[in-house]
Design a protein around this motif. Sequence first.
Motif, PDB file in Angstrom:
ATOM      1  N   LEU A 163       0.815  -1.207   0.000  1.00 39.50           N
ATOM      2  CA  LEU A 163       0.000   0.000   0.000  1.00 39.50           C
ATOM      3  C   LEU A 163       0.850   1.259   0.000  1.00 39.50           C
ATOM      4  O   LEU A 163       0.489   2.271  -0.623  1.00 39.50           O
ATOM      5  CB  LEU A 163      -0.934   0.010   1.213  1.00 39.50           C
ATOM      6  CG  LEU A 163      -2.062  -1.019   1.236  1.00 39.50           C
ATOM      7  CD1 LEU A 163      -3.011  -0.730   2.394  1.00 39.50           C
ATOM      8  CD2 LEU A 163      -2.835  -1.040  -0.082  1.00 39.50           C
ATOM      9  N   CYS A 552      -3.208   4.318   4.656  1.00 40.26           N
ATOM     10  CA  CYS A 552      -4.521   4.603   4.074  1.00 40.26           C
ATOM     11  C   CYS A 552      -5.022   5.986   4.473  1.00 40.26           C
ATOM     12  O   CYS A 552      -5.613   6.705   3.661  1.00 40.26           O
ATOM     13  CB  CYS A 552      -5.519   3.528   4.482  1.00 40.26           C
ATOM     14  SG  CYS A 552      -5.195   1.906   3.737  1.00 40.26           S
ATOM     15  N   TRP A 567      -9.074   2.779  -0.370  1.00 41.34           N
ATOM     16  CA  TRP A 567      -8.211   2.899   0.809  1.00 41.34           C
ATOM     17  C   TRP A 567      -8.930   2.505   2.093  1.00 41.34           C
ATOM     18  O   TRP A 567      -8.360   1.784   2.937  1.00 41.34           O
ATOM     19  CB  TRP A 567      -7.681   4.330   0.914  1.00 41.34           C
ATOM     20  CG  TRP A 567      -6.816   4.763  -0.232  1.00 41.34           C
ATOM     21  CD1 TRP A 567      -7.129   5.679  -1.206  1.00 41.34           C
ATOM     22  CD2 TRP A 567      -5.489   4.303  -0.533  1.00 41.34           C
ATOM     23  NE1 TRP A 567      -6.094   5.818  -2.087  1.00 41.34           N
ATOM     24  CE2 TRP A 567      -5.071   4.994  -1.707  1.00 41.34           C
ATOM     25  CE3 TRP A 567      -4.623   3.393   0.054  1.00 41.34           C
ATOM     26  CZ2 TRP A 567      -3.822   4.791  -2.287  1.00 41.34           C
ATOM     27  CZ3 TRP A 567      -3.376   3.192  -0.518  1.00 41.34           C
ATOM     28  CH2 TRP A 567      -2.977   3.877  -1.667  1.00 41.34           C
ATOM     29  N   ILE A 577      -6.210  -6.600   0.541  1.00 37.56           N
ATOM     30  CA  ILE A 577      -4.896  -6.175   0.047  1.00 37.56           C
ATOM     31  C   ILE A 577      -4.174  -7.370  -0.567  1.00 37.56           C
ATOM     32  O   ILE A 577      -3.577  -7.268  -1.652  1.00 37.56           O
ATOM     33  CB  ILE A 577      -4.051  -5.576   1.189  1.00 37.56           C
ATOM     34  CG1 ILE A 577      -4.830  -4.495   1.940  1.00 37.56           C
ATOM     35  CG2 ILE A 577      -2.741  -5.015   0.653  1.00 37.56           C
ATOM     36  CD1 ILE A 577      -4.159  -4.062   3.237  1.00 37.56           C
TER      37      ILE A 577
END
Length: 750
Positions: A163, A552, A567, A577
């Motif tokens: 991420l 996020c 997110w 994810i």
Amino acid sequence: MVDIDPPKRKAAGPPAVVSSFKHGLGEMGVARTGRVFAALNQDGGFDCPSCAWPDPHGKDKHHAEFCENGAKAVAWEATRKRVPRSFFAEHSIDQLNEISEYELGRLGRITEPMYLREGATHYEPIGWDEAFRVVGRHLKGLERREDAVFYTSGRTSNEAAFLYQLFVRAYGTNNLPDCSNMCHESSGTALTRVIGSGKGAVTLDMLEEAELIVVVGQNPGTNAPRMLSHLEVARRNGSTIVAVNPLPEPGLMNFKNPQRAAGWVGKGTPLAEQHLQIRIGGDQALFLAVGHLLLKAEAAAPGTVVDQAFIADHTSGFEAYAEHVAELDWPTIEQATGLNRAEIERFARRFIDSKATVIAWAMGLTQHREAVATITEVVNVLLLQGNIGKPGAGPCPVRGHSNVQGDRSMGIWEKMPDVFLDRLETEFSFIAPRKHGVDAAETVHKLRDGSVRVFVGMGGNFAMATPDTPVVHAGLRKCDLTVQVSTKLNRSHTVTGREALILPTLGRTDRDVTEMGVQAVSVEDSQGAVHLSTGKLQPPAADLRSEIGIVCGIAEATVPEVGEIPWSDFARDYSLIRHRIGRVADGYENYDERVSVKGGFLLAHAARDRREFRTSDARAQFSTNELRWLDVPPGRLLLQTMRSHDQFNTTIYGYEDRYRGVHGTRQVVFVNPEDLAELGLSDGQTVDIVSEFAGVERRANAFRIVSYPTARGCAAAYYPETNVLMSADDLAKGSKTPVAKGLTIRLQPS
């Protein structure tokens, strides 16, 4: 009190157990220590936040599957101590900067976001949403995306790393330096070029099956202690072990395994049968000589030494290599290595006698100017005998930080290949930047030039981990904003931009619970095995965020409109994810399903599994390198920086280096007694260490000389205290790893 004893000749045993529980009980108490140690590196438990050594599986796993330094790492993180907001109110940023690195770490866990406003003298509490808005305001306000830099520590989980790089690329830059730039970048560069993968090609089973194991430039007794258990198994299976290192390290002399009764009351297990006390920077010459001797032995008895079928079927460049090593200047080899010809010939004979050889190495090879060339010479020797893609054989770079290899798999790299970026674009519907970003050394250059406006650190301690420490500190202070995502305080929190944020995060030991339930993260170890990690402890504060939640939150405040990236969903459910990772990252197909199986899974490795080499010509490549070694003027020594036994990277657990006999201090420099006599210096004398590079001198003040049996002409001292001696312009050729081994120094009486 400072005390210097003779170095030890055995590692682990009861002292390691006592030290483990001393740290555990001191930081966590009895009940917490039992709970944490019982879950460490166990299926259903959490992965050690220390080194990346792999876990055994099934019946081979012990109930206490951790080492002394792993125990220190989890005790440091799982401490009951807290840093309250009152501490920040009572200590200005200048006062914080006067606290030692060791004492900063001992203060305890940070429990709420802290903000240093422009012009303020103290950090103050700030809410999460406001903190994210501060980051977003600064990042969106930059005219040039390349003026922001996003650093990553190897502790970061696969999910957080994926991420993080996604956010950074959605923001519009590839400025993703990481700790690998400073440690094993040379390994990845060399191995990718010659075998088609930057990862090691040896599993635990393969290591234990080897007939010969050569450990080069590595001290497993301190840096990867669980490796000793597997070396012991290999030794019992009949393997011969050789250590190649300027310093004699007790972990490779004799191992007293605390998991076995003999480790408590017996004499222990002798490991290395031969120790080559090589001169710093002489490894390239050593393996060049071994290649020469192997070919000479093959010529004398054709078909008995070199694997001609493997060479013909799977390699290229052999003829050029054979011609390159046909003649050897033995006086130069002896001068470069500090070894005599008989020692080297005895070493080569061990290769000749072995049908399955593993060569393992760490930063004693990777942090030299000629590191890439040296590692390709290591691979040359392996290729000669077909020692890759078969049981008991292969290259084995031993990574230092727990998920540094996984971070790279997830895209934490300033120059990820287009195929990865293409998949990222397809998966998330945005245009990923293609211009390569900056690595760690280039980040130091940008800090020096004053062109970094925002610096974000996802873990780690960039202010102390890098070379040219004063330059880095001055550059960080010129930033508009510095952001550190951390569990505990370190120097990077006290060397700040005009504004600064500390965003406290959950650690590996902490339970991570969202509205979707208990979450687990995953890691990839040094040998390509991937498994889940689930924290067990109540977090230090109810509102503490995970690294995933923090990424996020920053992303939603900065790039909410970029692409199709959910997110908020990712922050709630980490399996989402992993599903996306499975469609983007090589080898991670069906990721969530595969990693959920007990013990996880082993990533495919074409060279290891099928003798397929994804190089420029689809073959494993022999290399020819001009021999280079380190020559120094009279009165100078070669310095290697290294860890003590009481630290992990820049984290200092104490002032004890039990194995080397140093107690109560870190301000020491180890020098051979014959060199001391030659230089007119003495044991116990206080000196300044002065490095010399490209006409510039750098100085580390007030170090106590310790007379020590290191190689002639060589010295050693602990980092990060000696990082001030390193230059950000002194880099390994090809990998741009800062040179931390082979610094030319002089010792000047204080």
